[in-house]
Design a protein around this motif. Sequence first.
Motif, PDB file in Angstrom:
ATOM      1  N   ASP B 185     -38.975 -24.234 -18.228  1.00  0.00           N
ATOM      2  CA  ASP B 185     -37.955 -23.341 -17.657  1.00  0.00           C
ATOM      3  C   ASP B 185     -36.774 -23.209 -18.610  1.00  0.00           C
ATOM      4  OD1 ASP B 185     -37.078 -25.863 -17.498  1.00  0.00           O
ATOM      5  OD2 ASP B 185     -36.609 -25.840 -15.354  1.00  0.00           O
ATOM      6  N   ARG B 186     -37.064 -23.249 -19.899  1.00  0.00           N
ATOM      7  CA  ARG B 186     -35.985 -23.088 -20.882  1.00  0.00           C
ATOM      8  C   ARG B 186     -36.495 -22.296 -22.087  1.00  0.00           C
ATOM      9  NH1 ARG B 186     -35.512 -28.909 -23.866  1.00  0.00           N
ATOM     10  NH2 ARG B 186     -34.276 -27.610 -25.236  1.00  0.00           N
ATOM     11  N   ALA B 187     -35.553 -21.971 -22.975  1.00  0.00           N
ATOM     12  CA  ALA B 187     -35.921 -21.209 -24.166  1.00  0.00           C
ATOM     13  C   ALA B 187     -36.798 -22.058 -25.085  1.00  0.00           C
ATOM     14  CB  ALA B 187     -34.665 -20.759 -24.894  1.00  0.00           C
ATOM     15  N   VAL B 188     -37.737 -21.401 -25.757  1.00  0.00           N
ATOM     16  CA  VAL B 188     -38.686 -22.090 -26.631  1.00  0.00           C
ATOM     17  C   VAL B 188     -38.681 -21.429 -28.014  1.00  0.00           C
ATOM     18  CG1 VAL B 188     -41.147 -22.583 -27.009  1.00  0.00           C
ATOM     19  CG2 VAL B 188     -40.184 -22.811 -24.708  1.00  0.00           C
ATOM     20  N   THR B 189     -38.791 -22.265 -29.044  1.00  0.00           N
ATOM     21  CA  THR B 189     -39.113 -21.785 -30.389  1.00  0.00           C
ATOM     22  C   THR B 189     -40.481 -22.361 -30.719  1.00  0.00           C
ATOM     23  OG1 THR B 189     -36.781 -21.859 -30.991  1.00  0.00           O
ATOM     24  CG2 THR B 189     -38.363 -21.713 -32.803  1.00  0.00           C
ATOM     25  N   LEU B 190     -41.447 -21.485 -30.965  1.00  0.00           N
ATOM     26  CA  LEU B 190     -42.842 -21.927 -31.132  1.00  0.00           C
ATOM     27  C   LEU B 190     -43.367 -21.458 -32.480  1.00  0.00           C
ATOM     28  CD1 LEU B 190     -45.634 -22.955 -30.014  1.00  0.00           C
ATOM     29  CD2 LEU B 190     -45.932 -20.663 -29.050  1.00  0.00           C
ATOM     30  N   ALA B 191     -43.898 -22.401 -33.260  1.00  0.00           N
ATOM     31  CA  ALA B 191     -44.471 -22.063 -34.572  1.00  0.00           C
ATOM     32  C   ALA B 191     -45.985 -22.206 -34.525  1.00  0.00           C
ATOM     33  CB  ALA B 191     -43.897 -22.988 -35.640  1.00  0.00           C
ATOM     34  N   ILE B 192     -46.691 -21.161 -34.930  1.00  0.00           N
ATOM     35  CA  ILE B 192     -48.165 -21.178 -34.952  1.00  0.00           C
ATOM     36  C   ILE B 192     -48.624 -20.927 -36.387  1.00  0.00           C
ATOM     37  CG2 ILE B 192     -50.267 -20.085 -34.068  1.00  0.00           C
ATOM     38  CD1 ILE B 192     -48.773 -19.423 -31.516  1.00  0.00           C
ATOM     39  N   GLY B 193     -49.484 -21.810 -36.882  1.00  0.00           N
ATOM     40  CA  GLY B 193     -49.883 -21.792 -38.289  1.00  0.00           C
ATOM     41  C   GLY B 193     -50.945 -20.752 -38.612  1.00  0.00           C
ATOM     42  N   PRO B 194     -51.353 -20.733 -39.887  1.00  0.00           N
ATOM     43  CA  PRO B 194     -52.387 -19.797 -40.341  1.00  0.00           C
ATOM     44  C   PRO B 194     -53.775 -20.349 -39.992  1.00  0.00           C
ATOM     45  CG  PRO B 194     -51.704 -21.179 -42.141  1.00  0.00           C
ATOM     46  CD  PRO B 194     -50.867 -21.595 -40.947  1.00  0.00           C
ATOM     47  N   GLU B 195     -54.817 -19.561 -40.258  1.00  0.00           N
ATOM     48  CA  GLU B 195     -56.174 -20.108 -40.187  1.00  0.00           C
ATOM     49  C   GLU B 195     -56.208 -21.335 -41.098  1.00  0.00           C
ATOM     50  OE1 GLU B 195     -59.327 -17.206 -40.977  1.00  0.00           O
ATOM     51  OE2 GLU B 195     -57.876 -15.665 -40.432  1.00  0.00           O
ATOM     52  N   GLY B 196     -56.733 -22.428 -40.591  1.00  0.00           N
ATOM     53  CA  GLY B 196     -56.740 -23.656 -41.375  1.00  0.00           C
ATOM     54  C   GLY B 196     -55.512 -24.519 -41.091  1.00  0.00           C
ATOM     55  N   GLY B 197     -54.510 -23.934 -40.443  1.00  0.00           N
ATOM     56  CA  GLY B 197     -53.361 -24.725 -40.001  1.00  0.00           C
ATOM     57  C   GLY B 197     -52.264 -24.885 -41.047  1.00  0.00           C
ATOM     58  N   TRP B 198     -51.093 -25.341 -40.589  1.00  0.00           N
ATOM     59  CA  TRP B 198     -50.016 -25.716 -41.497  1.00  0.00           C
ATOM     60  C   TRP B 198     -50.483 -26.912 -42.327  1.00  0.00           C
ATOM     61  CZ3 TRP B 198     -46.318 -22.187 -41.094  1.00  0.00           C
ATOM     62  CH2 TRP B 198     -45.971 -21.646 -39.871  1.00  0.00           C
ATOM     63  N   ILE B 199     -50.009 -27.050 -43.557  1.00  0.00           N
ATOM     64  CA  ILE B 199     -50.289 -28.278 -44.318  1.00  0.00           C
ATOM     65  C   ILE B 199     -49.271 -29.343 -43.887  1.00  0.00           C
ATOM     66  CG2 ILE B 199     -51.326 -27.012 -46.247  1.00  0.00           C
ATOM     67  CD1 ILE B 199     -48.712 -27.468 -47.814  1.00  0.00           C
ATOM     68  N   PRO B 200     -49.581 -30.628 -44.148  1.00  0.00           N
ATOM     69  CA  PRO B 200     -48.700 -31.709 -43.667  1.00  0.00           C
ATOM     70  C   PRO B 200     -47.236 -31.517 -44.105  1.00  0.00           C
ATOM     71  CG  PRO B 200     -50.782 -32.635 -44.393  1.00  0.00           C
ATOM     72  CD  PRO B 200     -50.833 -31.173 -44.731  1.00  0.00           C
ATOM     73  N   TYR B 201     -46.997 -31.065 -45.331  1.00  0.00           N
ATOM     74  CA  TYR B 201     -45.631 -30.826 -45.801  1.00  0.00           C
ATOM     75  C   TYR B 201     -44.912 -29.833 -44.887  1.00  0.00           C
ATOM     76  CZ  TYR B 201     -41.970 -28.536 -48.592  1.00  0.00           C
ATOM     77  OH  TYR B 201     -40.790 -27.966 -49.002  1.00  0.00           O
ATOM     78  N   GLU B 202     -45.628 -28.802 -44.481  1.00  0.00           N
ATOM     79  CA  GLU B 202     -45.015 -27.778 -43.620  1.00  0.00           C
ATOM     80  C   GLU B 202     -44.724 -28.332 -42.227  1.00  0.00           C
ATOM     81  OE1 GLU B 202     -47.099 -23.919 -45.850  1.00  0.00           O
ATOM     82  OE2 GLU B 202     -48.071 -24.818 -44.107  1.00  0.00           O
ATOM     83  N   VAL B 203     -45.653 -29.134 -41.709  1.00  0.00           N
ATOM     84  CA  VAL B 203     -45.397 -29.759 -40.401  1.00  0.00           C
ATOM     85  C   VAL B 203     -44.150 -30.644 -40.504  1.00  0.00           C
ATOM     86  CG1 VAL B 203     -46.321 -31.318 -38.627  1.00  0.00           C
ATOM     87  CG2 VAL B 203     -47.822 -29.644 -39.712  1.00  0.00           C
ATOM     88  N   ASP B 204     -44.038 -31.409 -41.596  1.00  0.00           N
ATOM     89  CA  ASP B 204     -42.850 -32.262 -41.788  1.00  0.00           C
ATOM     90  C   ASP B 204     -41.577 -31.422 -41.792  1.00  0.00           C
ATOM     91  OD1 ASP B 204     -44.506 -34.417 -41.989  1.00  0.00           O
ATOM     92  OD2 ASP B 204     -44.367 -34.610 -44.180  1.00  0.00           O
ATOM     93  N   LYS B 205     -41.599 -30.340 -42.540  1.00  0.00           N
ATOM     94  CA  LYS B 205     -40.384 -29.508 -42.644  1.00  0.00           C
ATOM     95  C   LYS B 205     -40.038 -28.877 -41.289  1.00  0.00           C
ATOM     96  CE  LYS B 205     -38.470 -28.990 -46.132  1.00  0.00           C
ATOM     97  NZ  LYS B 205     -37.454 -29.933 -46.685  1.00  0.00           N
ATOM     98  N   LEU B 206     -41.050 -28.444 -40.555  1.00  0.00           N
ATOM     99  CA  LEU B 206     -40.788 -27.866 -39.228  1.00  0.00           C
ATOM    100  C   LEU B 206     -40.236 -28.942 -38.292  1.00  0.00           C
ATOM    101  CD1 LEU B 206     -44.012 -25.641 -38.951  1.00  0.00           C
ATOM    102  CD2 LEU B 206     -41.658 -24.779 -39.063  1.00  0.00           C
ATOM    103  N   GLN B 207     -40.730 -30.157 -38.434  1.00  0.00           N
ATOM    104  CA  GLN B 207     -40.199 -31.259 -37.614  1.00  0.00           C
ATOM    105  C   GLN B 207     -38.741 -31.552 -37.977  1.00  0.00           C
ATOM    106  OE1 GLN B 207     -43.729 -34.084 -38.040  1.00  0.00           O
ATOM    107  NE2 GLN B 207     -43.253 -34.329 -35.865  1.00  0.00           N
ATOM    108  N   GLU B 208     -38.433 -31.521 -39.270  1.00  0.00           N
ATOM    109  CA  GLU B 208     -37.032 -31.732 -39.683  1.00  0.00           C
ATOM    110  C   GLU B 208     -36.114 -30.666 -39.083  1.00  0.00           C
ATOM    111  OE1 GLU B 208     -36.820 -31.947 -43.978  1.00  0.00           O
ATOM    112  OE2 GLU B 208     -38.333 -33.545 -44.010  1.00  0.00           O
ATOM    113  N   ALA B 209     -36.674 -29.481 -38.869  1.00  0.00           N
ATOM    114  CA  ALA B 209     -35.869 -28.400 -38.273  1.00  0.00           C
ATOM    115  C   ALA B 209     -35.810 -28.507 -36.746  1.00  0.00           C
ATOM    116  CB  ALA B 209     -36.434 -27.042 -38.689  1.00  0.00           C
ATOM    117  N   GLY B 210     -36.463 -29.533 -36.178  1.00  0.00           N
ATOM    118  CA  GLY B 210     -36.312 -29.773 -34.744  1.00  0.00           C
ATOM    119  C   GLY B 210     -37.515 -29.388 -33.898  1.00  0.00           C
ATOM    120  N   LEU B 211     -38.651 -29.035 -34.544  1.00  0.00           N
ATOM    121  CA  LEU B 211     -39.842 -28.646 -33.776  1.00  0.00           C
ATOM    122  C   LEU B 211     -40.815 -29.824 -33.712  1.00  0.00           C
ATOM    123  CD1 LEU B 211     -38.474 -25.934 -34.460  1.00  0.00           C
ATOM    124  CD2 LEU B 211     -40.725 -24.954 -34.824  1.00  0.00           C
ATOM    125  N   GLN B 212     -41.530 -29.956 -32.598  1.00  0.00           N
ATOM    126  CA  GLN B 212     -42.486 -31.055 -32.414  1.00  0.00           C
ATOM    127  C   GLN B 212     -43.889 -30.514 -32.209  1.00  0.00           C
ATOM    128  OE1 GLN B 212     -41.648 -34.111 -32.944  1.00  0.00           O
ATOM    129  NE2 GLN B 212     -39.535 -33.441 -33.256  1.00  0.00           N
TER     130      GLN B 212
END
Lengths: 235, 235
Positions: B185-212
């Motif tokens: 019941d709140r605002a969401v920021t949602l990141a969806i990766g490419p075919e094959g998925g985000w690479i681990p570095y990208e997941v780390d960077k998205l996590q640093e920006a506050g996404l889980q």
Amino acid sequence: MNLLLLEDGDFVAADRALLRGRRLKHLHEVHRAAVGDSLRVGRLDGLMGSGQLLRLDANEAELSVELDQRAPDKLPLTLLLALPRPKMLRRVLQTVSAMGVPRLVLLNSYRVEKSFWQTPFLEPAAIREQLILGLEQARDTVLPEIIIEKRFKPFVEDRLPALAAGSLGLIGHPGAYPACPRAVDRAVTLAIGPEGGWIPYEVDKLQEAGLQPVQLGERILRVETAVTALLARLF
Amino acid sequence: MNLLLLEDGDFVAADRALLRGRRLKHLHEVHRAAVGDSLRVGRLDGLMGSGQLLRLDANEAELSVELDQRAPDKLPLTLLLALPRPKMLRRVLQTVSAMGVPRLVLLNSYRVEKSFWQTPFLEPAAIREQLILGLEQARDTVLPEIIIEKRFKPFVEDRLPALAAGSLGLIGHPGAYPACPRAVDRAVTLAIGPEGGWIPYEVDKLQEAGLQPVQLGERILRVETAVTALLARLF
């Protein structure tokens, strides 16, 4: 293709398979595979595991195969779908297969154009091709059952009540109905109408067979989107 | 086309519009409309209502228009999507628009092929065309905002934290992560990766920006299907 799906005819020994054609082309052009590579493989209607490329040339690939994992569970669902237009049908078959629907009934409806029933995409080999693409996408090995019902009334009156018995019966239908339930923990029979929706007579007949209308909000979604949205919400 | 979408340039008076081209063709060929018919219409970025066909010939249609309903609410969402391949991009734009996403960021990722950025489908007129098809499908009048970010790192480091501030930040990512939450019941920021998925570095960077990271189960879904499934589950 996230899973290389092997069929009985591909096996030359219990742990050895030969590939040609579409999957070989995919190995070359998309995977850019090389001898020694390990690939995720599955056996149609069987287990999943890994395959090591022993040999790869322009004509064929030979794989050493080890299968030890079960395919993911299917959804506890029978999906009734008014036959979509041919182009949409192909995508819906992939989606249904990828999302783990075990049984799909393609049904006539007043708003299904008669010409849709003539499409070559309804031939068993064409249906199977799309279902396999869905399995390869999602990493599953078990083909869903597809039932074709060209006559609405005899199906809904005579066969649907038994098919839906014991399940939560739902009709995805825009209008002033309860919202589609979330995260149900029981078997579901879900009917999704054609573009333009079921006509009132059809909704009545589906209700007589034990299904209740539910809605997903004001927005009218394409069939493929509605299927995905309803399944994601229900399970 | 479940809504005839009128643009400012179509209006010849406050309550009168003229149609030509694609929408006129659709009126003739799909709606098989006739003078006197009442159609569901909307004004781009404005209200929805009904239009009565005053005149219809091979060259144009004239409508008397009454607009008195608000467009459906948008989802409280910013969607980040690794740029899909061109054919998928077009469908995803329609889906995003139809499902009521108000803001879409198309983002680079290691697994986005460089050639995808060259597609003519990324030109503003081509994007707008797909978005309008989605609005016409879902019965909405308000175009989503599309932001194009060709560089992952500066976007995620410098702009994403402000964009995601105050929202529930999520990364749709297969793996041993918590299940995607339902009915938030709140605002969401949602990141969806490419075919094959985000690479681990990208997941780390998205996590640093506050996404889980959150997951939707074992099945690997196509981008379009994943977008629909995640939104249907979240909202």
